[in-house]
Design a protein around this motif. Sequence first.
Motif, PDB file in Angstrom:
ATOM      1  N   ARG A   1     -88.817 -38.877  37.750  1.00 31.58           N
ATOM      2  CA  ARG A   1     -87.973 -40.219  38.014  1.00 31.58           C
ATOM      3  C   ARG A   1     -88.169 -41.069  37.237  1.00 31.58           C
ATOM      4  NH1 ARG A   1     -88.113 -41.030  44.074  1.00 31.58           N
ATOM      5  NH2 ARG A   1     -90.406 -40.941  43.825  1.00 31.58           N
ATOM      6  N   ASN A   2     -88.546 -40.941  36.031  1.00 31.85           N
ATOM      7  CA  ASN A   2     -88.835 -42.090  34.823  1.00 31.85           C
ATOM      8  C   ASN A   2     -90.101 -42.882  35.300  1.00 31.85           C
ATOM      9  OD1 ASN A   2     -86.443 -41.080  33.478  1.00 31.85           O
ATOM     10  ND2 ASN A   2     -85.284 -42.253  34.791  1.00 31.85           N
ATOM     11  N   SER A   3     -91.087 -42.191  35.849  1.00 35.26           N
ATOM     12  CA  SER A   3     -91.949 -43.208  36.269  1.00 35.26           C
ATOM     13  C   SER A   3     -92.820 -43.346  34.829  1.00 35.26           C
ATOM     14  CB  SER A   3     -93.209 -41.811  37.078  1.00 35.26           C
ATOM     15  OG  SER A   3     -93.432 -40.783  36.512  1.00 35.26           O
ATOM     16  N   LEU A   4     -93.736 -44.350  35.176  1.00 39.60           N
ATOM     17  CA  LEU A   4     -94.255 -44.919  33.785  1.00 39.60           C
ATOM     18  C   LEU A   4     -95.539 -43.921  33.407  1.00 39.60           C
ATOM     19  CD1 LEU A   4     -94.525 -48.534  34.768  1.00 39.60           C
ATOM     20  CD2 LEU A   4     -92.865 -47.495  33.400  1.00 39.60           C
ATOM     21  N   SER A   5     -95.709 -43.870  31.946  1.00 34.70           N
ATOM     22  CA  SER A   5     -96.700 -43.100  31.658  1.00 34.70           C
ATOM     23  C   SER A   5     -97.358 -43.634  30.772  1.00 34.70           C
ATOM     24  CB  SER A   5     -96.256 -41.805  31.239  1.00 34.70           C
ATOM     25  OG  SER A   5     -95.600 -41.638  30.132  1.00 34.70           O
ATOM     26  N   ASP A   6     -98.640 -42.783  30.102  1.00 37.55           N
ATOM     27  CA  ASP A   6     -99.464 -43.467  28.861  1.00 37.55           C
ATOM     28  C   ASP A   6     -98.381 -43.221  27.733  1.00 37.55           C
ATOM     29  OD1 ASP A   6    -101.617 -43.750  30.522  1.00 37.55           O
ATOM     30  OD2 ASP A   6    -102.484 -41.869  30.230  1.00 37.55           O
TER      31      ASP A   6
ATOM     32  N   THR B   1     -80.985 -39.524  37.464  1.00 36.07           N
ATOM     33  CA  THR B   1     -80.543 -40.122  38.627  1.00 36.07           C
ATOM     34  C   THR B   1     -81.635 -41.052  39.075  1.00 36.07           C
ATOM     35  OG1 THR B   1     -81.509 -38.269  39.936  1.00 36.07           O
ATOM     36  CG2 THR B   1     -79.088 -38.119  39.196  1.00 36.07           C
ATOM     37  N   ALA B   2     -82.443 -41.678  38.208  1.00 38.39           N
ATOM     38  CA  ALA B   2     -83.343 -42.661  38.831  1.00 38.39           C
ATOM     39  C   ALA B   2     -83.438 -43.739  37.696  1.00 38.39           C
ATOM     40  CB  ALA B   2     -84.728 -41.932  39.176  1.00 38.39           C
ATOM     41  N   PHE B   3     -84.101 -44.964  38.164  1.00 40.26           N
ATOM     42  CA  PHE B   3     -84.143 -46.138  37.032  1.00 40.26           C
ATOM     43  C   PHE B   3     -85.786 -45.951  36.750  1.00 40.26           C
ATOM     44  CE2 PHE B   3     -85.955 -50.423  36.357  1.00 40.26           C
ATOM     45  CZ  PHE B   3     -85.107 -50.759  35.350  1.00 40.26           C
ATOM     46  N   CYS B   4     -86.658 -46.018  37.689  1.00 41.10           N
ATOM     47  CA  CYS B   4     -87.895 -45.841  37.517  1.00 41.10           C
ATOM     48  C   CYS B   4     -88.773 -46.052  38.731  1.00 41.10           C
ATOM     49  CB  CYS B   4     -88.595 -47.014  36.667  1.00 41.10           C
ATOM     50  SG  CYS B   4     -90.192 -47.193  36.282  1.00 41.10           S
ATOM     51  N   ALA B   5     -89.594 -44.873  38.993  1.00 45.66           N
ATOM     52  CA  ALA B   5     -90.334 -44.635  40.301  1.00 45.66           C
ATOM     53  C   ALA B   5     -91.563 -45.296  40.165  1.00 45.66           C
ATOM     54  CB  ALA B   5     -90.708 -43.239  40.562  1.00 45.66           C
ATOM     55  N   GLY B   6     -92.008 -46.391  39.092  1.00 41.95           N
ATOM     56  CA  GLY B   6     -93.171 -46.848  39.043  1.00 41.95           C
ATOM     57  C   GLY B   6     -94.382 -46.086  38.439  1.00 41.95           C
ATOM     58  N   GLY B   7     -95.510 -46.255  38.762  1.00 44.55           N
ATOM     59  CA  GLY B   7     -96.685 -45.575  38.442  1.00 44.55           C
ATOM     60  C   GLY B   7     -96.741 -44.321  38.911  1.00 44.55           C
ATOM     61  N   ASP B   8     -97.582 -43.354  38.197  1.00 46.37           N
ATOM     62  CA  ASP B   8     -97.688 -42.228  38.587  1.00 46.37           C
ATOM     63  C   ASP B   8     -98.773 -42.119  39.654  1.00 46.37           C
ATOM     64  OD1 ASP B   8     -98.232 -39.453  38.994  1.00 46.37           O
ATOM     65  OD2 ASP B   8     -98.823 -38.934  36.834  1.00 46.37           O
ATOM     66  N   VAL B   9     -98.341 -41.907  41.013  1.00 44.13           N
ATOM     67  CA  VAL B   9     -99.361 -41.837  42.137  1.00 44.13           C
ATOM     68  C   VAL B   9    -100.196 -40.822  42.020  1.00 44.13           C
ATOM     69  CG1 VAL B   9     -99.473 -41.923  44.576  1.00 44.13           C
ATOM     70  CG2 VAL B   9     -97.549 -43.152  43.534  1.00 44.13           C
ATOM     71  N   LYS B  10     -99.819 -39.750  41.560  1.00 51.55           N
ATOM     72  CA  LYS B  10    -100.438 -38.480  41.507  1.00 51.55           C
ATOM     73  C   LYS B  10    -101.921 -38.685  40.643  1.00 51.55           C
ATOM     74  CE  LYS B  10     -97.251 -34.949  42.591  1.00 51.55           C
ATOM     75  NZ  LYS B  10     -96.392 -33.838  42.012  1.00 51.55           N
ATOM     76  N   GLY B  11    -101.593 -39.661  39.644  1.00 50.04           N
ATOM     77  CA  GLY B  11    -102.748 -39.875  38.606  1.00 50.04           C
ATOM     78  C   GLY B  11    -103.845 -41.197  39.170  1.00 50.04           C
TER      79      GLY B  11
ATOM     80  N   PRO C   1     -96.294 -47.864  26.993  1.00 54.17           N
ATOM     81  CA  PRO C   1     -96.596 -48.435  25.473  1.00 54.17           C
ATOM     82  C   PRO C   1     -95.311 -48.694  24.573  1.00 54.17           C
ATOM     83  CG  PRO C   1     -98.405 -46.911  25.846  1.00 54.17           C
ATOM     84  CD  PRO C   1     -97.376 -46.683  26.892  1.00 54.17           C
ATOM     85  N   ALA C   2     -94.571 -47.566  24.416  1.00 56.10           N
ATOM     86  CA  ALA C   2     -93.522 -47.485  23.639  1.00 56.10           C
ATOM     87  C   ALA C   2     -92.450 -48.710  24.398  1.00 56.10           C
ATOM     88  CB  ALA C   2     -92.741 -46.254  23.737  1.00 56.10           C
ATOM     89  N   LEU C   3     -92.276 -48.727  25.539  1.00 57.28           N
ATOM     90  CA  LEU C   3     -91.305 -49.764  26.316  1.00 57.28           C
ATOM     91  C   LEU C   3     -92.001 -50.974  26.288  1.00 57.28           C
ATOM     92  CD1 LEU C   3     -88.979 -50.493  28.234  1.00 57.28           C
ATOM     93  CD2 LEU C   3     -90.815 -50.227  30.055  1.00 57.28           C
ATOM     94  N   ARG C   4     -93.194 -51.274  25.864  1.00 57.30           N
ATOM     95  CA  ARG C   4     -93.792 -52.934  25.604  1.00 57.30           C
ATOM     96  C   ARG C   4     -93.448 -52.973  24.211  1.00 57.30           C
ATOM     97  NH1 ARG C   4     -98.637 -50.715  28.443  1.00 57.30           N
ATOM     98  NH2 ARG C   4     -98.960 -52.180  30.027  1.00 57.30           N
ATOM     99  N   ARG C   5     -93.405 -51.997  23.322  1.00 51.63           N
ATOM    100  CA  ARG C   5     -93.049 -52.298  21.742  1.00 51.63           C
ATOM    101  C   ARG C   5     -91.567 -52.537  21.861  1.00 51.63           C
ATOM    102  NH1 ARG C   5     -96.505 -47.785  21.155  1.00 51.63           N
ATOM    103  NH2 ARG C   5     -94.691 -46.334  20.749  1.00 51.63           N
ATOM    104  N   MET C   6     -90.896 -51.704  22.179  1.00 45.63           N
ATOM    105  CA  MET C   6     -89.234 -51.853  22.151  1.00 45.63           C
ATOM    106  C   MET C   6     -88.842 -53.123  22.641  1.00 45.63           C
ATOM    107  SD  MET C   6     -88.019 -49.548  20.380  1.00 45.63           S
ATOM    108  CE  MET C   6     -89.826 -49.637  19.522  1.00 45.63           C
TER     109      MET C   6
END
Length: 283
Positions: A39-44, A73-83, A48-53
Amino acid sequence: MSNTDPARTGHTIDTGTDELLCEIRERVAVITLNRPQARNSLSDQLTPALRRMIKLCGEDPNVGALLITGAGTAFCAGGDVKGMGGKSGGSTAPELTFDQKVARLQERQRTLTGVLVNVRKPTIAALPGPAAGAGLSLALACDLRVAAASAFVTTAYVKIGLSGDYGMAWLLTRLVGTARARELMFFGEKIDAARCEALGLVNRVVPDEELRDAAFAWTKTLADGPAKALRFMKDNLDEALMNDFLTSLDHEAERMVRTAATADHKEAVKAFVEKRKAVFKGE
């Protein structure tokens, strides 16, 4: 104009990872979070790529506006809760102190939503589906939001015992007011697209199948607009949240006189007299 004209067909920017896509097409930078399986959650890799772009496209003179969206079918689920919850078992890095953790998060926030809010070009978020937690902060940091009818948003933080980050409280309060912001933060409920529009969280809701075309068309209209006037509009609107009325009046006057001297203003007046559409060049 031929079909191979790069201004029309666009060109792809290397983001350094498959988890983020970026294409510049017709002066619109389309930035797509590309982890649909998560769900397009943020990752390592993605973040960083998003910041650069965001920084790169915000500074690129060939870009008139930014469109941020998510694959699938998602925008962004935020942070990775499992991590969440500490270091991974295989990590040998020393545990960060409290102050180091705070400084790290402050830097990450300033270089993501902090930079996005400060981009002096129009920015639009297109929500094909849910935006949650930091993903919602990312959408709120854009100037405008278009949502698919099936999309929803949630602050989500209360559900995992966190207080919120990436500017959530600041952005929400300015969009919907302090009482609604408290409700959305305290309860963390899912808010469907129709209610989002009613609350002012999104500007437009469109049928799911029309989202990408509608969002691009809206962004392109802004990308083709008078760049200096739009930049000064953003300055005026941002300062309206902080300055007293007379200070705002004074700053508006200065910017109005500056835009009156631009080639874009002269072109707009000429186009009005000639009863045609103005062609702006950002000058």
